[in-house]
Design an enzyme around this catalytic site. Structure first.
Site, short mmCIF file in Angstrom:
data_model
loop_
_atom_site.label_atom_id
_atom_site.label_comp_id
_atom_site.label_asym_id
_atom_site.label_seq_id
_atom_site.Cartn_x
_atom_site.Cartn_y
_atom_site.Cartn_z
N SER A 35 -25.58 -23.21 23.41
CA SER A 35 -26.07 -24.54 23.04
C SER A 35 -25.36 -25.05 21.79
O SER A 35 -24.92 -26.20 21.72
CB SER A 35 -27.58 -24.50 22.78
OG SER A 35 -28.26 -24.20 23.96
N ASP A 334 -34.29 -20.06 29.84
CA ASP A 334 -33.17 -19.40 30.53
C ASP A 334 -33.39 -17.90 30.72
O ASP A 334 -32.55 -17.21 31.30
CB ASP A 334 -31.87 -19.62 29.74
CG ASP A 334 -31.45 -21.08 29.75
OD1 ASP A 334 -31.79 -21.79 30.72
OD2 ASP A 334 -30.78 -21.53 28.79
N ARG A 365 -33.62 -21.17 40.54
CA ARG A 365 -33.82 -19.81 40.03
C ARG A 365 -35.12 -19.18 40.52
O ARG A 365 -35.20 -17.96 40.66
CB ARG A 365 -33.79 -19.81 38.50
CG ARG A 365 -32.38 -19.88 37.97
CD ARG A 365 -32.28 -19.66 36.47
NE ARG A 365 -30.86 -19.73 36.10
CZ ARG A 365 -30.41 -20.07 34.91
NH1 ARG A 365 -31.27 -20.38 33.94
NH2 ARG A 365 -29.12 -20.10 34.67
#
Ligand code: S3P
Length: 452
Positions: A35, A334, A365
């Protein structure tokens, strides 16, 4: 930098197996935070003068953002390992890109750069790989249209390829996001940077705050206050004089998560993870693993480049199933694939609540985790937006095959599972690991992990 397409996608898929191994031992410094690395290139572009970056993640995702910044006029040079310089054009003075901006697999890069383009009088085409082309962009395009950008072309449902026309006079807006997304927040703030007024953004739950912190560091006037129970209200004054800065990128907690969980589940392991960023909006996995009984010791907390970092000693542990509240999701969004692997080795059931956002990551996911766990012999269920994993008390069969759907974190998670299962676990394609953790295989092998 070149603007060529991602070569990774042009070669054959590359299956890889995580093979049961002996104890993991040693020290490892995970790569720079993804990030912060994307943002370092972007803020460098928006600043006149030389921005210096240390510890940049040299992964495919970030390099795509770098190429996009170069296409908008930045001069970007690699000075050494992880050391980069960016000579920016400055806010309001970017060049219109000539070709398509290709972001490969990178949702963050593409969405943040849509914010940049929206706030400038130029038109740009955004595209990426098959995974990026499936990801929803309406969440970004809707607020950017309110600010004056025009969507001249898009694939069905607001997806890439997208042709976006920005405006040199973006309107200052007050916007309330429905989802806690740092990408949505950042795209709006980046467009608002070139607005003559104040951009105000309210998010229902606090998402990662790297854009706010880095903007402040580059000299922008930006405030952030609590809003209702878990939310934040962020106000940014437009058209700041951004000053070049020196950025030290801390180690990425989302990459550290893989060796961390691998060391917890491979019996007899003891490793030290060095320099991991401890920003509280990123450490939800740590909190959850502690609740599961993980032996993770925080050593030497210190500050590096405006973020708190620490070394972590991780020892193999007997884990127990827990209930992970939905409010924690933004701080570990994540990390659910690898948490699900930890849960597979735990005693009892783990319920992870409120995971709707996992359906729109690099892959769906939720579905990919469930399919992979079942292939490894683990019971699991999806109930509405919750994932429930039946722990196998340290005895996971493995021996299966997990489809990664161009998703780096699905690949790394099931490779880690294979290290501690009874039989090896195979993933269909390891190539995407290069997007976020290009040294994964070598770094893990150094600790004693086996791959074939
Ligand atoms: C990111 C924000 C998160 C995260 C992504 C990186 C960022 O996405 O999943 O990997 O750097 O802003 P969302 O904003 O969609 O939650």
């Amino acid at each position: 930098m070149t603007t060529s397409t991602n070569l990774v996608l042009e070669s054959e898929s590359a299956p890889l197996s995580g093979v049961p191994c002996g104890p993991l031992r040693g020290r490892l410094r995970p790569p720079g935070d993804k990030s912060i690395s994307h943002r370092a290139f972007i803020f460098g572009l928006l600043t006149v003068g030389k921005t210096e970056i240390e510890g940049l993640l040299e992964g495919e995702d970030v390099l795509h953002t770098g190429r996009a910044c170069a296409a908008l006029g930045a001069r970007i040079a690699r000075e050494g390992e992880g050391r980069w310089s960016v000579n920016g054009m400055g806010l309001g003075s970017l060049l219109a890109p000539r070709g398509t901006l290709d972001f490969g697999n990178a949702g963050t890069g593409s969405r943040l750069m849509m914010g940049v383009v929206a706030g400038h009088g130029m038109t740009a085409q955004f595209d990426g790989d098959a995974s990026l082309r499936k990801r929803p962009m309406r969440r970004i395009l809707d607020p950017l249209a309110l600010m004056g950008a025009e969507i001249l072309g898009e694939a069905e449902g607001g997806r890439c390829p997208i042709l976006l026309k920005g405006t040199a006079e973006p309107l200052p807006i007050e916007y309330r996001t429905k989802i806690a997304s740092a990408q949505v927040k950042s795209a709006i703030l980046l467009a608002g940077l070139n607005s003559p007024g104040r951009t105000v953004l309210v998010e229902p739950q606090a998402s990662r705050d790297h854009t706010e912190k880095m903007l402040r560091f580059f000299g922008a006037a930006i405030t952030s206050e609590s809003f209702e129970t878990h939310g934040r209200k962020i106000s940014l004054e437009g058209r700041p004089e951004l000053r070049p800065a020196r950025i030290i990128v801390p180690a990425d907690p989302s990459s550290a998560a893989f060796p961390m969980v691998a060391a917890l589940i491979v019996p007899g392991s003891e490793i030290v993870i060095e320099g991991m960023m401890m920003n509280p909006l990123r450490t939800g996995l740590l909190t959850t693993l502690w609740e599961m009984g993980a032996a993770i010791e925080v050593l030497d907390r210190r500050e590096e480049g405006g973020e708190e970092v620490a070394d972590l000693r991780v020892r193999a542990s007997t884990l127990r199933g827990v209930d992970v509240p939905a409010e924690r999701a933004p701080s570990m969004i994540d990390e659910y694939p690898i948490l699900a692997v930890a849960a597979a080795f735990a005693t009892g059931e783990t319920r992870m609540r409120g995971l709707s956002e996992l359906r729109v990551k690099e892959s769906d996911r939720l579905a990919a985790i469930a399919a992979g766990l079942r292939a490894a012999g683990i019971g699991c269920a999806i109930e509405a937006d919750d994932l429930i994993v039946e722990g196998a008390c340290g005895d996971v069969p493995g021996g299966g095959f997990a489809a990664t759907h161009l998703d780096h974190r699905i690949a790394m998670s099931f490779l880690c599972l294979g290290l501690a299962a009874r039989k090896a676990m195979t993933v269909d394609d390891e190539r995407m690991i290069a997007t976020s953790f290009p040294t994964f295989k070598a770094a893990m092998a150094q600790l004693g992990a086996l791959f074939s």
